[in-house]
Design a protein around this motif. Structure first.
Motif, PDB file in Angstrom:
ATOM      1  N   THR A  91       8.147  -5.538  -2.391  1.00 52.53           N
ATOM      2  CA  THR A  91       8.715  -4.234  -2.717  1.00 52.53           C
ATOM      3  C   THR A  91       7.656  -3.131  -2.639  1.00 52.53           C
ATOM      4  O   THR A  91       6.529  -3.327  -3.090  1.00 52.53           O
ATOM      5  CB  THR A  91       9.300  -4.259  -4.138  1.00 52.53           C
ATOM      6  N   PRO A  92       7.986  -1.978  -2.049  1.00 56.07           N
ATOM      7  CA  PRO A  92       7.041  -0.849  -2.035  1.00 56.07           C
ATOM      8  C   PRO A  92       6.824  -0.319  -3.454  1.00 56.07           C
ATOM      9  O   PRO A  92       7.747   0.217  -4.070  1.00 56.07           O
ATOM     10  CB  PRO A  92       7.747   0.196  -1.155  1.00 56.07           C
ATOM     11  N   THR A  93       5.620  -0.487  -3.975  1.00 55.73           N
ATOM     12  CA  THR A  93       5.325  -0.092  -5.352  1.00 55.73           C
ATOM     13  C   THR A  93       4.096   0.805  -5.461  1.00 55.73           C
ATOM     14  O   THR A  93       3.801   1.299  -6.546  1.00 55.73           O
ATOM     15  CB  THR A  93       5.073  -1.334  -6.222  1.00 55.73           C
ATOM     16  N   HIS A  94       3.377   1.005  -4.340  1.00 56.93           N
ATOM     17  CA  HIS A  94       2.138   1.764  -4.371  1.00 56.93           C
ATOM     18  C   HIS A  94       2.165   2.858  -3.301  1.00 56.93           C
ATOM     19  O   HIS A  94       2.872   2.736  -2.288  1.00 56.93           O
ATOM     20  CB  HIS A  94       0.939   0.854  -4.146  1.00 56.93           C
ATOM     21  N   ALA A  95       1.416   3.903  -3.535  1.00 57.63           N
ATOM     22  CA  ALA A  95       1.362   5.032  -2.593  1.00 57.63           C
ATOM     23  C   ALA A  95      -0.088   5.319  -2.225  1.00 57.63           C
ATOM     24  O   ALA A  95      -0.996   5.233  -3.064  1.00 57.63           O
ATOM     25  CB  ALA A  95       1.996   6.278  -3.209  1.00 57.63           C
ATOM     26  N   PHE A  96      -0.294   5.654  -0.959  1.00 53.26           N
ATOM     27  CA  PHE A  96      -1.624   6.059  -0.511  1.00 53.26           C
ATOM     28  C   PHE A  96      -1.939   7.454  -1.051  1.00 53.26           C
ATOM     29  O   PHE A  96      -1.056   8.303  -1.190  1.00 53.26           O
ATOM     30  CB  PHE A  96      -1.699   6.071   1.018  1.00 53.26           C
ATOM     31  N   VAL A  97      -3.202   7.675  -1.331  1.00 48.82           N
ATOM     32  CA  VAL A  97      -3.692   8.966  -1.821  1.00 48.82           C
ATOM     33  C   VAL A  97      -4.553   9.602  -0.731  1.00 48.82           C
ATOM     34  O   VAL A  97      -5.474   8.966  -0.230  1.00 48.82           O
ATOM     35  CB  VAL A  97      -4.534   8.776  -3.109  1.00 48.82           C
ATOM     36  N   PRO A  98      -4.258  10.852  -0.306  1.00 51.52           N
ATOM     37  CA  PRO A  98      -3.357  11.821  -0.925  1.00 51.52           C
ATOM     38  C   PRO A  98      -2.062  12.079  -0.162  1.00 51.52           C
ATOM     39  O   PRO A  98      -1.391  13.057  -0.454  1.00 51.52           O
ATOM     40  CB  PRO A  98      -4.225  13.078  -0.890  1.00 51.52           C
ATOM     41  N   CYS A  99      -1.694  11.231   0.821  1.00 56.12           N
ATOM     42  CA  CYS A  99      -0.545  11.560   1.669  1.00 56.12           C
ATOM     43  C   CYS A  99       0.789  11.188   1.046  1.00 56.12           C
ATOM     44  O   CYS A  99       1.817  11.777   1.368  1.00 56.12           O
ATOM     45  CB  CYS A  99      -0.691  10.874   3.023  1.00 56.12           C
ATOM     46  N   GLY A 100       0.814  10.163   0.167  1.00 53.53           N
ATOM     47  CA  GLY A 100       2.054   9.791  -0.493  1.00 53.53           C
ATOM     48  C   GLY A 100       2.918   8.798   0.259  1.00 53.53           C
ATOM     49  O   GLY A 100       4.080   8.614  -0.106  1.00 53.53           O
ATOM     50  N   HIS A 101       2.382   8.115   1.292  1.00 52.92           N
ATOM     51  CA  HIS A 101       3.165   7.077   1.961  1.00 52.92           C
ATOM     52  C   HIS A 101       3.215   5.836   1.085  1.00 52.92           C
ATOM     53  O   HIS A 101       2.191   5.391   0.557  1.00 52.92           O
ATOM     54  CB  HIS A 101       2.568   6.751   3.331  1.00 52.92           C
ATOM     55  N   VAL A 102       4.428   5.281   0.925  1.00 51.64           N
ATOM     56  CA  VAL A 102       4.672   4.190  -0.011  1.00 51.64           C
ATOM     57  C   VAL A 102       4.813   2.863   0.725  1.00 51.64           C
ATOM     58  O   VAL A 102       5.465   2.781   1.774  1.00 51.64           O
ATOM     59  CB  VAL A 102       5.949   4.472  -0.833  1.00 51.64           C
ATOM     60  N   CYS A 103       4.174   1.820   0.173  1.00 52.38           N
ATOM     61  CA  CYS A 103       4.260   0.481   0.756  1.00 52.38           C
ATOM     62  C   CYS A 103       3.998  -0.547  -0.341  1.00 52.38           C
ATOM     63  O   CYS A 103       3.885  -0.198  -1.516  1.00 52.38           O
ATOM     64  CB  CYS A 103       3.262   0.319   1.910  1.00 52.38           C
ATOM     65  N   SER A 104       3.875  -1.807   0.033  1.00 54.40           N
ATOM     66  CA  SER A 104       3.616  -2.857  -0.951  1.00 54.40           C
ATOM     67  C   SER A 104       2.174  -2.796  -1.433  1.00 54.40           C
ATOM     68  O   SER A 104       1.302  -2.205  -0.787  1.00 54.40           O
ATOM     69  CB  SER A 104       3.900  -4.235  -0.336  1.00 54.40           C
ATOM     70  N   LYS A 105       1.904  -3.443  -2.557  1.00 55.58           N
ATOM     71  CA  LYS A 105       0.562  -3.432  -3.138  1.00 55.58           C
ATOM     72  C   LYS A 105      -0.460  -4.047  -2.199  1.00 55.58           C
ATOM     73  O   LYS A 105      -1.539  -3.481  -1.985  1.00 55.58           O
ATOM     74  CB  LYS A 105       0.573  -4.189  -4.474  1.00 55.58           C
ATOM     75  N   GLU A 106      -0.148  -5.223  -1.620  1.00 55.32           N
ATOM     76  CA  GLU A 106      -1.106  -5.909  -0.750  1.00 55.32           C
ATOM     77  C   GLU A 106      -1.379  -5.102   0.513  1.00 55.32           C
ATOM     78  O   GLU A 106      -2.502  -5.086   1.026  1.00 55.32           O
ATOM     79  CB  GLU A 106      -0.593  -7.302  -0.394  1.00 55.32           C
ATOM     80  N   THR A 107      -0.360  -4.449   1.026  1.00 56.96           N
ATOM     81  CA  THR A 107      -0.542  -3.618   2.221  1.00 56.96           C
ATOM     82  C   THR A 107      -1.459  -2.443   1.909  1.00 56.96           C
ATOM     83  O   THR A 107      -2.378  -2.136   2.681  1.00 56.96           O
ATOM     84  CB  THR A 107       0.816  -3.114   2.733  1.00 56.96           C
ATOM     85  N   ALA A 108      -1.237  -1.787   0.782  1.00 60.46           N
ATOM     86  CA  ALA A 108      -2.087  -0.664   0.391  1.00 60.46           C
ATOM     87  C   ALA A 108      -3.520  -1.120   0.155  1.00 60.46           C
ATOM     88  O   ALA A 108      -4.478  -0.461   0.578  1.00 60.46           O
ATOM     89  CB  ALA A 108      -1.531   0.001  -0.861  1.00 60.46           C
ATOM     90  N   ALA A 109      -3.679  -2.267  -0.497  1.00 56.85           N
ATOM     91  CA  ALA A 109      -5.016  -2.769  -0.792  1.00 56.85           C
ATOM     92  C   ALA A 109      -5.762  -3.120   0.484  1.00 56.85           C
ATOM     93  O   ALA A 109      -6.963  -2.840   0.622  1.00 56.85           O
ATOM     94  CB  ALA A 109      -4.924  -3.986  -1.709  1.00 56.85           C
ATOM     95  N   TYR A 110      -5.061  -3.729   1.462  1.00 59.47           N
ATOM     96  CA  TYR A 110      -5.724  -4.112   2.709  1.00 59.47           C
ATOM     97  C   TYR A 110      -6.213  -2.889   3.477  1.00 59.47           C
ATOM     98  O   TYR A 110      -7.383  -2.796   3.857  1.00 59.47           O
ATOM     99  CB  TYR A 110      -4.785  -4.943   3.589  1.00 59.47           C
ATOM    100  N   TRP A 111      -5.317  -1.928   3.696  1.00 55.18           N
ATOM    101  CA  TRP A 111      -5.694  -0.783   4.519  1.00 55.18           C
ATOM    102  C   TRP A 111      -6.720   0.112   3.832  1.00 55.18           C
ATOM    103  O   TRP A 111      -7.480   0.807   4.505  1.00 55.18           O
ATOM    104  CB  TRP A 111      -4.445   0.014   4.903  1.00 55.18           C
ATOM    105  N   SER A 112      -6.780   0.076   2.510  1.00 52.21           N
ATOM    106  CA  SER A 112      -7.803   0.869   1.825  1.00 52.21           C
ATOM    107  C   SER A 112      -9.201   0.307   2.072  1.00 52.21           C
ATOM    108  O   SER A 112     -10.199   1.001   1.863  1.00 52.21           O
ATOM    109  CB  SER A 112      -7.517   0.916   0.319  1.00 52.21           C
ATOM    110  N   ARG A 113      -9.275  -0.943   2.526  1.00 57.19           N
ATOM    111  CA  ARG A 113     -10.567  -1.570   2.829  1.00 57.19           C
ATOM    112  C   ARG A 113     -10.946  -1.478   4.296  1.00 57.19           C
ATOM    113  O   ARG A 113     -12.060  -1.837   4.673  1.00 57.19           O
ATOM    114  CB  ARG A 113     -10.550  -3.043   2.402  1.00 57.19           C
TER     115      ARG A 113
END
Length: 450
Positions: free
Chosen positions: A391-413
């Motif tokens: 489930t999309p539960t997290h958002a990228f900062v500062p654009c506000g695109h929403v995705c799953s936690k693992e997806t956000a964590a991966y791309w932030s690295r």
């Protein structure tokens, strides 16, 4: 896979290779997905200019492999360059010395070429990606840094369908020219090799093996397979497909060190940077583990079914449909990205125009008094960027695109090349540079009081 109209690249070649038996569903090698395009280009996907390219087995093979090398200006070398039916690579050492390498047809492979040029040899036309571009005008760059004939991918027609990448592509005369100023050298085996002006960089993710359910067939488990774990190191690929460490700057004439332990074979999750646009390679097997558009829309409807409310205006919030991913809606969820509290649009702080608000992007959260970016939330629509189907539960900062936690964590690295020698993490859906403590934030939704 993304269930939008996709153009399978299968243009015929001049080869006389016999055609394999026709099938209703051609063998797919994989797909190239342009970062920064959240499901489609700002001007729409048209022909060979798309946000997503499917590479499938051609009716006739058009792959090539090196054959004869001419070290002097012989009649054979001149013939190879002038013959439009003959593929060749020319390495200009001095004004009076050019080494020409002839290439011959390879029945066992298919070749796909990528670049900025719209000439027929280019299968995937890629232009510079501009962060936040919403229209064709926004996406136009003053001067493109992407090569007209940037690179080529060679895929084996037989299983396991290995895909390998090489810098530079053949032009309309089937030639590749490396001028005097291009980095070039002789290898230890006496062969010629070189780099393009701005280079072709590749990052292979680290992988681990596990048994995973097939997302596109609910309840069905597959055999153990490689899964994306964490980002790897960026390398540069040469014209002959050798792997090197990065140059000191992007266009330096001094090459990096050769990495003998690595190859130019593409694996699921590889990133290809062309100095102006970055492409994600997903194998056909890897795509079977990604959510579909239908699944993403089901997750959106599930979020909306929870009837999240604005804690200030008490209005019910709804994520807009995927085909309205860039149009602000009256029920659009907004969030304070410092703390993650989700609201509807409201005039807390005195501003009354959501379009102006989206530009100001700095507000105090009425729930916790934390000050930070205040932006509308957009669901990440490009399924190929997801590393799971949660489930999309997290958002990228500062654009506000929403995705799953693992997806956000991966791309932030993942640190993408920026400029000539810097790297930074970006949102894959819009390539906006990430900020904040982690680059993303957990969203806090207010449940309905009734």
């Amino acid at each position: 896979m993304f269930s939008v109209d996709q153009e399978t690249i299968s243009s015929s070649s001049s080869s006389s290779s016999p055609s394999p038996p026709s099938t209703k569903h051609p063998v797919k090698y994989g797909e190239l997905i342009v970062l920064g395009c959240n499901g489609s280009l700002p001007c729409g996907d048209k022909g060979r200019r798309r946000s997503r390219f499917a590479l499938s087995r051609r009716n006739k093979s058009n792959g090539v492999k090196p054959s004869t090398m001419h070290t002097t200006c012989t009649p054979q070398a001149a013939k190879a360059i002038s013959n439009k039916e003959q593929h060749s690579i020319s390495y200009t050492l001095t004004r009076g010395q050019t080494v020409v390498v002839e290439y011959t047809h390879d029945n066992n492979t298919d070749m796909f070429q990528i670049g900025r040029s719209t000439e027929p040899p280019i299968d995937c036309v890629v232009t510079d990606t501009v962060s936040g571009a919403l229209t064709a005008t926004d996406s136009q760059s003053v001067q493109s840094t992407i090569s007209r004939f940037a690179c080529r991918i060679i895929c084996h027609r037989s299983p396991p369908h290995e895909a390998r990448i090489y810098a530079a592509g053949f032009d309309s005369s089937n030639n590749i020219f490396l001028g005097e100023k291009a980095a070039k050298w002789r290898t230890s085996e006496g062969q010629m090799d070189g780099l393009t002006t701005n280079g072709v960089l590749v990052m292979k993710p680290d992988q681990f093996t596990e048994s995973r359910p097939c997302i596109n067939t609910p309840g069905q488990f597959t055999e153990p397979r490689p899964c994306i774990k964490s980002p790897g190191l960026w390398r540069e690929i040469s014209v002959c497909g050798n792997v090197y460490t990065l140059r000191e700057t992007r266009s330096s004439q001094q090459r990096g060190k050769m990495v003998d332990s690595e190859s130019n074979q593409l694996i699921d999750g590889c990133l290809i940077d062309l100095c102006g646009a970055t492409l994600l390679w997903r194998t056909a097997e890897g795509l079977s583990d990604t959510p579909t558009t239908k699944h993403l829309d089901a997750l959106r409807l599930e979020l909306n079914a929870g009837r999240p409310q604005c804690p200030v205006g008490f209005s019910t919030l709804k994520f807009p449909s995927l085909n309205r991913k860039d149009i602000l809606d009256a029920k659009q969820p907004w969030a304070y990205l410092k703390c993650g509290h989700v609201h509807g649009y409201h005039i807390w702080g005195g501003r009354r125009n959501p379009e102006v608000e989206a530009e100001c992007r700095e507000r105090e959260c009425p729930m916790c008094r934390t000050k930070g970016p205040y932006v509308p939330l957009w669901l990440g629509c490009e399924a190929g960027f997801y590393v799971d189907s949660e489930t999309p539960t997290h958002a990228f900062v500062p654009c506000g695109h929403v995705c799953s936690k693992e997806t956000a964590a991966y791309w932030s690295r993942v640190l993408l090349p920026h400029g000539t020698h810097t790297f930074h993490a970006t949102c894959p859906f819009c390539v906006a540079p990430l900020g904040g403590e982690n680059g993303y934030v957990r969203l806090i939704f207010q449940s309905p009081l009734d």
